[in-house]
Design an enzyme around this catalytic site. Structure first.
Site, mmCIF file in Angstrom:
data_model
loop_
_atom_site.group_PDB
_atom_site.id
_atom_site.type_symbol
_atom_site.label_atom_id
_atom_site.label_comp_id
_atom_site.label_asym_id
_atom_site.label_seq_id
_atom_site.Cartn_x
_atom_site.Cartn_y
_atom_site.Cartn_z
ATOM 1 N N PHE A 131 0.924 -1.185 -0.055
ATOM 2 C CA PHE A 131 0.003 0.145 -0.112
ATOM 3 C C PHE A 131 1.007 1.240 0.130
ATOM 4 C CE2 PHE A 131 -2.367 3.590 1.755
ATOM 5 C CZ PHE A 131 -3.623 3.484 1.052
ATOM 6 N N ASP A 216 9.535 2.657 1.132
ATOM 7 C CA ASP A 216 8.315 3.512 1.970
ATOM 8 C C ASP A 216 8.327 3.489 3.450
ATOM 9 O OD1 ASP A 216 5.531 3.895 2.813
ATOM 10 O OD2 ASP A 216 4.743 3.205 0.948
ATOM 11 N N LYS A 245 3.075 9.886 8.073
ATOM 12 C CA LYS A 245 2.224 9.634 9.296
ATOM 13 C C LYS A 245 2.752 10.455 10.550
ATOM 14 C CE LYS A 245 -0.061 5.456 7.839
ATOM 15 N NZ LYS A 245 -1.425 6.037 7.875
#
Length: 389
Positions: A131, A216, A245
């Protein structure tokens, strides 16, 4: 055309999220309180965002101070906060240069553009169940059909291979490959750690073909897995690292961190953002990074995470509904033999918040700062829930 006055409560909001029957009122440390006054132990940290807990005083103070000094002027100006935050990100990574964005999807979008621009190639390899975001570029890099469904043809040039499968990657990578992008621990895909030998082989294969190696670290970065960045567990040296995040501890902030040889590909006019790197975001990010580093929360996450996984295995492994407990640091997945959604709702009734990672995995992403006693209260509720009590 139906006017908004004819719509029921909250129908003015697109129903893109399957929301819980909880209305947020306030949050502090490792708890969230709803409008009915019920307080929940937070084992999700805003999906791995508030690593320092809700309302951390150092972050609050920094943002509050910057709020009075000004929060926007545009990226035509030099911002001292950008430089100081970039210095921290490059000092504690293998990168040399930073581009600031607003989110993880934007950071990955920037990384994809940078890889194609630098190499002059178009192919991007990622992994099944990965993702990387929901913009068209980051969505195309995401190896999940459910994310692609309904949006027409994906952008060309993206290819997906099985995770933790070196041979499949080596068969896919070629002279047209601009980059390979990998999560050191797959988050949304089920909290699946990459085997160190696999991650090292991915890096080697990319370098052999003169392709870029992208890590990532949107969910895994800033101390979450017990290292500042999760790829550091495996001794990797990626060309590009993306993070977001936890970078602003809840304030929207993202970053693309790259090696110096990529500098010319991102010259004036090549990429940009109106709000990325704004003074408020940089105040939050700088304070977050300084606190994580100075108080050694990465190491504390490693120690607490190991103890937590051991406790979970001791209490849950014998249950028939539990298939596997896995993770790294304070990023843990409990794979069940049945759907996780109902269990997560039962946990809420007991005053504990967790989230899913795929259909059958309960994902635990507590604030790194959560106290052990509070964490054990959450584990007890989890044990009772999985025992149908």
């Amino acid at each position: 055309m139906e006017s908004t006055s004819q719509l029921n409560t909250e129908e003015q909001i697109f129903p893109t999220y399957k929301k819980w029957n909880i209305t947020f009122k306030s949050a502090s440390g490792s708890t969230i309180t709803d409008q009915k006054g019920k307080t929940y132990i937070d084992l999700m940290a805003g999906v791995g965002v508030v690593n320092l807990g809700h309302g951390h005083p150092a972050v609050l103070k920094a943002v509050e101070q910057q709020l009075h000094e000004g929060w926007h002027a545009s990226n035509f100006f030099h911002y001292e906060g950008q430089q100081k935050t970039a210095e921290l990100l490059t000092k504690y990574s293998c990168g040399d240069l930073v581009f600031f964005a607003n989110s993880g999807a934007e950071a990955n979008e920037g990384a994809i553009k940078l890889a194609r621009k630098h190499t002059g190639r178009r192919k991007i390899i990622s992994f099944l169940q990965s993702f990387h975001g929901r913009t068209f570029g980051s969505m195309a890099a995401t190896g999940q059909d459910s994310i692609h469904k309904g949006f027409g043809p994906m952008l060309e040039g993206f290819e997906y291979v099985p995770y933790n499968d070196v041979k499949a990657l080596e068969n896919a990578i070629d002279e047209d490959t601009a980059a390979v992008i990998v999560e050191p621990v797959q988050g949304e895909g089920g909290v699946i750690p990459g085997d160190p030998s696999f991650l090292q082989a991915v890096e080697a294969a990319a370098k052999k073909k003169d392709a870029l190696f992208i890590c990532d670290e949107i969910q895994t970065g800033i101390g979450r897995t017990g290292a500042f960045f999760a790829h550091q567990h495996s001794g990797l040296q990626p060309d590009i690292i993306t993070t977001a995040k936890a970078l602003g501890n809840g304030f929207p902030a993202g970053a693309v961190i790259g090696k110096v040889h990529l500098k010319e590909a991102f010259g004036p006019g090549s990429h940009g953002t109106t709000f990325g790197g704004n003074p408020l975001a940089m105040a939050a990010a700088q304070a977050t990074l300084q606190t994580i580093i100075e108080e050694d929360w990465s190491q504390k996450a490693a120690e607490k995470g190991e103890a937590l996984i051991n406790e979970l295995k001791k209490k849950l492994s014998s249950l028939s509904v539990v298939k596997e407990i896995r993770g790294k640091g304070m990023m843990i997945g409990i794979e069940l033999t049945e759907p996780a959604g109902e269990k997560i709702l039962k946990l809420q009734e007991k005053g504990v918040l967790a989230i899913a990672a795929g259909p059958n995995v309960i994902r635990l992403l507590p604030p790194l700062t959560i106290e052990w006693d509070t964490l054990m209260q959450g584990v007890q509720a989890l044990e009772e829930t999985l025992n149908n009590k």
